[in-house]
Design an enzyme around this catalytic site. Structure first.
Site, PDB file in Angstrom:
ATOM      1  N   HIS A   1     -41.731  17.879  -4.931  1.00  0.00           N
ATOM      2  CA  HIS A   1     -41.628  16.699  -4.085  1.00  0.00           C
ATOM      3  C   HIS A   1     -40.771  17.083  -2.887  1.00  0.00           C
ATOM      4  O   HIS A   1     -39.873  17.904  -3.026  1.00  0.00           O
ATOM      5  CB  HIS A   1     -40.956  15.558  -4.873  1.00  0.00           C
ATOM      6  CG  HIS A   1     -40.762  14.307  -4.075  1.00  0.00           C
ATOM      7  ND1 HIS A   1     -41.774  13.398  -3.905  1.00  0.00           N
ATOM      8  CD2 HIS A   1     -39.683  13.823  -3.415  1.00  0.00           C
ATOM      9  CE1 HIS A   1     -41.316  12.394  -3.153  1.00  0.00           C
ATOM     10  NE2 HIS A   1     -40.058  12.635  -2.849  1.00  0.00           N
TER      11      HIS A   1
ATOM     12  N   TYR B   1     -26.898  18.064  -5.300  1.00  0.00           N
ATOM     13  CA  TYR B   1     -26.033  18.761  -6.263  1.00  0.00           C
ATOM     14  C   TYR B   1     -25.165  17.749  -6.982  1.00  0.00           C
ATOM     15  O   TYR B   1     -24.694  16.785  -6.379  1.00  0.00           O
ATOM     16  CB  TYR B   1     -25.152  19.790  -5.544  1.00  0.00           C
ATOM     17  CG  TYR B   1     -25.951  20.927  -4.960  1.00  0.00           C
ATOM     18  CD1 TYR B   1     -26.598  21.843  -5.795  1.00  0.00           C
ATOM     19  CD2 TYR B   1     -26.072  21.084  -3.587  1.00  0.00           C
ATOM     20  CE1 TYR B   1     -27.355  22.872  -5.266  1.00  0.00           C
ATOM     21  CE2 TYR B   1     -26.827  22.122  -3.051  1.00  0.00           C
ATOM     22  CZ  TYR B   1     -27.469  23.004  -3.894  1.00  0.00           C
ATOM     23  OH  TYR B   1     -28.214  24.024  -3.367  1.00  0.00           O
TER      24      TYR B   1
ATOM     25  N   THR C   1     -34.822  25.316  -5.654  1.00  0.00           N
ATOM     26  CA  THR C   1     -34.750  24.966  -7.073  1.00  0.00           C
ATOM     27  C   THR C   1     -33.474  24.171  -7.334  1.00  0.00           C
ATOM     28  O   THR C   1     -32.464  24.375  -6.663  1.00  0.00           O
ATOM     29  CB  THR C   1     -34.781  26.233  -7.956  1.00  0.00           C
ATOM     30  OG1 THR C   1     -33.775  27.138  -7.508  1.00  0.00           O
ATOM     31  CG2 THR C   1     -36.135  26.909  -7.893  1.00  0.00           C
TER      32      THR C   1
ATOM     33  N   ARG D   1     -46.444  31.646 -17.891  1.00  0.00           N
ATOM     34  CA  ARG D   1     -46.437  33.128 -17.911  1.00  0.00           C
ATOM     35  C   ARG D   1     -45.015  33.627 -18.102  1.00  0.00           C
ATOM     36  O   ARG D   1     -44.061  32.848 -18.032  1.00  0.00           O
ATOM     37  CB  ARG D   1     -47.004  33.690 -16.602  1.00  0.00           C
ATOM     38  CG  ARG D   1     -46.118  33.361 -15.408  1.00  0.00           C
ATOM     39  CD  ARG D   1     -46.580  34.029 -14.126  1.00  0.00           C
ATOM     40  NE  ARG D   1     -45.780  33.572 -12.995  1.00  0.00           N
ATOM     41  CZ  ARG D   1     -44.689  34.183 -12.540  1.00  0.00           C
ATOM     42  NH1 ARG D   1     -44.253  35.289 -13.108  1.00  0.00           N
ATOM     43  NH2 ARG D   1     -44.007  33.693 -11.524  1.00  0.00           N
TER      44      ARG D   1
ATOM     45  N   ASN E   1     -30.980  23.956  -9.895  1.00  0.00           N
ATOM     46  CA  ASN E   1     -30.590  24.712 -11.087  1.00  0.00           C
ATOM     47  C   ASN E   1     -29.732  23.906 -12.066  1.00  0.00           C
ATOM     48  O   ASN E   1     -28.964  23.038 -11.672  1.00  0.00           O
ATOM     49  CB  ASN E   1     -29.833  25.972 -10.674  1.00  0.00           C
ATOM     50  CG  ASN E   1     -30.710  26.929  -9.877  1.00  0.00           C
ATOM     51  OD1 ASN E   1     -31.813  26.565  -9.471  1.00  0.00           O
ATOM     52  ND2 ASN E   1     -30.235  28.139  -9.662  1.00  0.00           N
TER      53      ASN E   1
ATOM     54  N   GLU F   1     -34.038  27.397 -13.565  1.00  0.00           N
ATOM     55  CA  GLU F   1     -34.355  27.054 -12.175  1.00  0.00           C
ATOM     56  C   GLU F   1     -35.593  26.169 -12.058  1.00  0.00           C
ATOM     57  O   GLU F   1     -36.705  26.678 -11.868  1.00  0.00           O
ATOM     58  CB  GLU F   1     -34.565  28.348 -11.380  1.00  0.00           C
ATOM     59  CG  GLU F   1     -33.475  29.373 -11.620  1.00  0.00           C
ATOM     60  CD  GLU F   1     -33.299  30.338 -10.461  1.00  0.00           C
ATOM     61  OE1 GLU F   1     -34.088  30.295  -9.527  1.00  0.00           O
ATOM     62  OE2 GLU F   1     -32.340  31.122 -10.523  1.00  0.00           O
TER      63      GLU F   1
ATOM     64  N   LYS G   1     -33.313  29.438   0.941  1.00  0.00           N
ATOM     65  CA  LYS G   1     -33.187  30.264   2.157  1.00  0.00           C
ATOM     66  C   LYS G   1     -34.213  31.392   2.199  1.00  0.00           C
ATOM     67  O   LYS G   1     -34.983  31.528   3.139  1.00  0.00           O
ATOM     68  CB  LYS G   1     -31.782  30.853   2.235  1.00  0.00           C
ATOM     69  CG  LYS G   1     -30.731  29.811   2.561  1.00  0.00           C
ATOM     70  CD  LYS G   1     -29.409  30.444   2.995  1.00  0.00           C
ATOM     71  CE  LYS G   1     -28.283  29.439   2.914  1.00  0.00           C
ATOM     72  NZ  LYS G   1     -27.820  29.230   1.518  1.00  0.00           N
TER      73      LYS G   1
ATOM     74  N   PHE H   1     -41.987  42.101  -8.821  1.00  0.00           N
ATOM     75  CA  PHE H   1     -43.035  42.137  -7.805  1.00  0.00           C
ATOM     76  C   PHE H   1     -42.687  43.180  -6.759  1.00  0.00           C
ATOM     77  O   PHE H   1     -41.510  43.433  -6.487  1.00  0.00           O
ATOM     78  CB  PHE H   1     -43.193  40.756  -7.157  1.00  0.00           C
ATOM     79  CG  PHE H   1     -43.739  39.733  -8.116  1.00  0.00           C
ATOM     80  CD1 PHE H   1     -45.107  39.544  -8.239  1.00  0.00           C
ATOM     81  CD2 PHE H   1     -42.883  38.995  -8.932  1.00  0.00           C
ATOM     82  CE1 PHE H   1     -45.620  38.625  -9.146  1.00  0.00           C
ATOM     83  CE2 PHE H   1     -43.395  38.082  -9.849  1.00  0.00           C
ATOM     84  CZ  PHE H   1     -44.760  37.894  -9.947  1.00  0.00           C
TER      85      PHE H   1
ATOM     86  N   GLY I   1     -27.332  27.530  -7.262  1.00  0.00           N
ATOM     87  CA  GLY I   1     -27.799  28.840  -7.726  1.00  0.00           C
ATOM     88  C   GLY I   1     -27.168  29.906  -6.856  1.00  0.00           C
ATOM     89  O   GLY I   1     -26.066  29.731  -6.321  1.00  0.00           O
TER      90      GLY I   1
HETATM   91  C1  LIG Z   1     -41.900  28.575 -10.998  1.00  0.00           C
HETATM   92  C2  LIG Z   1     -40.985  29.721 -10.747  1.00  0.00           C
HETATM   93  C3  LIG Z   1     -41.381  31.004 -11.144  1.00  0.00           C
HETATM   94  C4  LIG Z   1     -40.552  32.106 -10.927  1.00  0.00           C
HETATM   95  N1  LIG Z   1     -40.968  33.351 -11.306  1.00  0.00           N
HETATM   96  C5  LIG Z   1     -40.191  34.423 -11.067  1.00  0.00           C
HETATM   97  C6  LIG Z   1     -40.604  35.740 -11.434  1.00  0.00           C
HETATM   98  O1  LIG Z   1     -41.690  35.935 -12.013  1.00  0.00           O
HETATM   99  N2  LIG Z   1     -39.785  36.773 -11.159  1.00  0.00           N
HETATM  100  C7  LIG Z   1     -38.567  36.609 -10.538  1.00  0.00           C
HETATM  101  O2  LIG Z   1     -37.889  37.586 -10.304  1.00  0.00           O
HETATM  102  N3  LIG Z   1     -38.135  35.376 -10.203  1.00  0.00           N
HETATM  103  C8  LIG Z   1     -38.916  34.290 -10.450  1.00  0.00           C
HETATM  104  N4  LIG Z   1     -38.491  33.046 -10.085  1.00  0.00           N
HETATM  105  C9  LIG Z   1     -37.101  32.843  -9.667  1.00  0.00           C
HETATM  106  C10 LIG Z   1     -36.842  32.978  -8.222  1.00  0.00           C
HETATM  107  O3  LIG Z   1     -36.661  34.334  -7.987  1.00  0.00           O
HETATM  108  C11 LIG Z   1     -35.555  32.180  -8.025  1.00  0.00           C
HETATM  109  O4  LIG Z   1     -35.853  30.838  -8.027  1.00  0.00           O
HETATM  110  C12 LIG Z   1     -34.825  32.617  -6.820  1.00  0.00           C
HETATM  111  O5  LIG Z   1     -34.150  33.790  -7.163  1.00  0.00           O
HETATM  112  C13 LIG Z   1     -33.832  31.596  -6.320  1.00  0.00           C
HETATM  113  O6  LIG Z   1     -32.624  31.713  -6.953  1.00  0.00           O
HETATM  114  P1  LIG Z   1     -31.414  30.729  -6.644  1.00  0.00           P
HETATM  115  O7  LIG Z   1     -31.896  29.337  -6.940  1.00  0.00           O
HETATM  116  O8  LIG Z   1     -30.374  31.140  -7.613  1.00  0.00           O
HETATM  117  O9  LIG Z   1     -31.066  30.892  -5.234  1.00  0.00           O
HETATM  118  C14 LIG Z   1     -39.286  31.929 -10.303  1.00  0.00           C
HETATM  119  C15 LIG Z   1     -38.892  30.646  -9.920  1.00  0.00           C
HETATM  120  C16 LIG Z   1     -39.724  29.555 -10.134  1.00  0.00           C
HETATM  121  C17 LIG Z   1     -39.277  28.186  -9.687  1.00  0.00           C
END
Ligand SMILES: Cc1cc2nc3c(=O)[nH]c(=O)nc-3n(C[C@H](O)[C@H](O)[C@H](O)COP(=O)(O)O)c2cc1C
Length: 270
Positions: free
Chosen positions: A207, A214, A149, A227, A151, A202, A143, A232, A137
């Site tokens: 776990h 990767y 996640t 939802r 991805n 994502e 970090k 935020f 991602g």
């Molecule tokens: C269950 C879950 C819910 C999430 N909800 C939101 C959200 O409501 N708003 C948001 O901006 N990002 C949300 N995220 C995304 C996170 O911002 C995202 O995983 C983070 O940017 C990491 O990105 P990267 O994996 O590309 O580094 C959510 C991620 C997960 C796993």
């Protein structure tokens, strides 16, 4: 419940005939060829109220286009907008509420009986499947957020994704060929907090793993909705909300309704 569309009546009838139970769901169906002026004129909604024999002010309109929202408000009705294009919320200012998808419709907000199918903060879905090799991602997950996640690429699954609302938080089961099957909570969308330009998928596997994986093939069965993605005021509040999603998913996946999908053949790779 009435269906009022600018399309000709014959087209509406042909279309809804493909969906079992839809025709019977509406006591009134009005086409654009049955009124003098189509939306954004309020005429079609006023005619619907007339045929339903309900005061316009007691009707709730659910619409996806801007002219239709204008029409609903001009008819003196309350209007929930479900924009058909992402990131267009600002165009729908005149609506009483703008929601991301129909999964967020809450009839009880409008004095109507609530939907009966929500269970412990989750909405059961007809399970759907998605999979592929795990990709990197933006590197924020582990970090910045402490939420690693795994991805998936959106390439090659745009048809599948268009069938399900994006900008959404789902949950289900995840299969990794060499490791096992795990609970999973995920977002699909543009992460409003980071205002991403590209849609991402994502999944967060619930776990503790000791290493990255990767490139490994990940398979998901998505069984429920939690939802819409949201923005935020702080990183802490985003993290708190994602932890809440995790807790909801953890609990829900123990319910027989969701637990049974752990045995889905799709998760068990050859
Ligand atoms: C269950 C879950 C819910 C999430 N909800 C939101 C959200 O409501 N708003 C948001 O901006 N990002 C949300 N995220 C995304 C996170 O911002 C995202 O995983 C983070 O940017 C990491 O990105 P990267 O994996 O590309 O580094 C959510 C991620 C997960 C796993």
């Amino acid at each position: 419940m009435a269906l009022a569309s600018n399309s000709p009546k014959a087209d509406i009838e042909a279309k809804i005939s493909y969906h079992e139970g839809w025709k019977e769901s509406f006591s009134v169906v009005i086409g654009g060829d049955e009124v003098m002026t189509g939306k954004p004129s309020p005429e079609i909604f006023l005619e619907a109220a007339n045929r339903l024999k309900i005061e316009p002010s007691n009707l709730l309109v659910i619409e996806d286009s801007v002219p239709s929202v204008t029409a609903g408000k001009a008819a003196g009705m309350e209007v929930v907008a479900v924009p058909s294009l992402p990131k267009q919320t600002h165009l729908y200012n005149s609506a009483d509420e703008v929601i991301n998808s129909l999964l967020d419709l809450r009839p009880e907000k409008w004095g109507l009986p609530p939907f009966q199918d929500w269970i412990e903060g989750t909405l059961p879905l007809e399970p759907w499947h998605i999979g592929g090799p795990i990709i990197h991602g933006f590197g924020r997950g582990s970090k910045l957020l402490g939420i690693p996640t795994a991805n998936l690429s959106t390439e090659g699954c745009s048809d599948l994704l268009s069938e399900h609302p994006s900008g959404a938080v789902y949950f289900g089961w995840a299969g990794l060929s060499a490791r096992g099957i795990y609970k999973m909570v995920m977002s699909i969308g543009w992460n409003p907090y980071f205002d991403d330009k590209e849609k991402t998928i994502e999944p967060w596997l619930l776990h503790k793993f000791d290493e990255d994986f990767y490139g490994e093939e990940l398979r998901l069965v998505i069984v429920g909705y939690i939802r819409s993605e949201a923005n935020f005021p702080s990183l802490e509040s985003l993290i708190a909300k994602i932890h809440e999603d995790r807790d909801i998913a953890e609990r829900a996946l123990d319910l027989p309704l969701y637990a049974k999908h752990r045995d889905d053949q799709y998760l068990k790779m050859p």
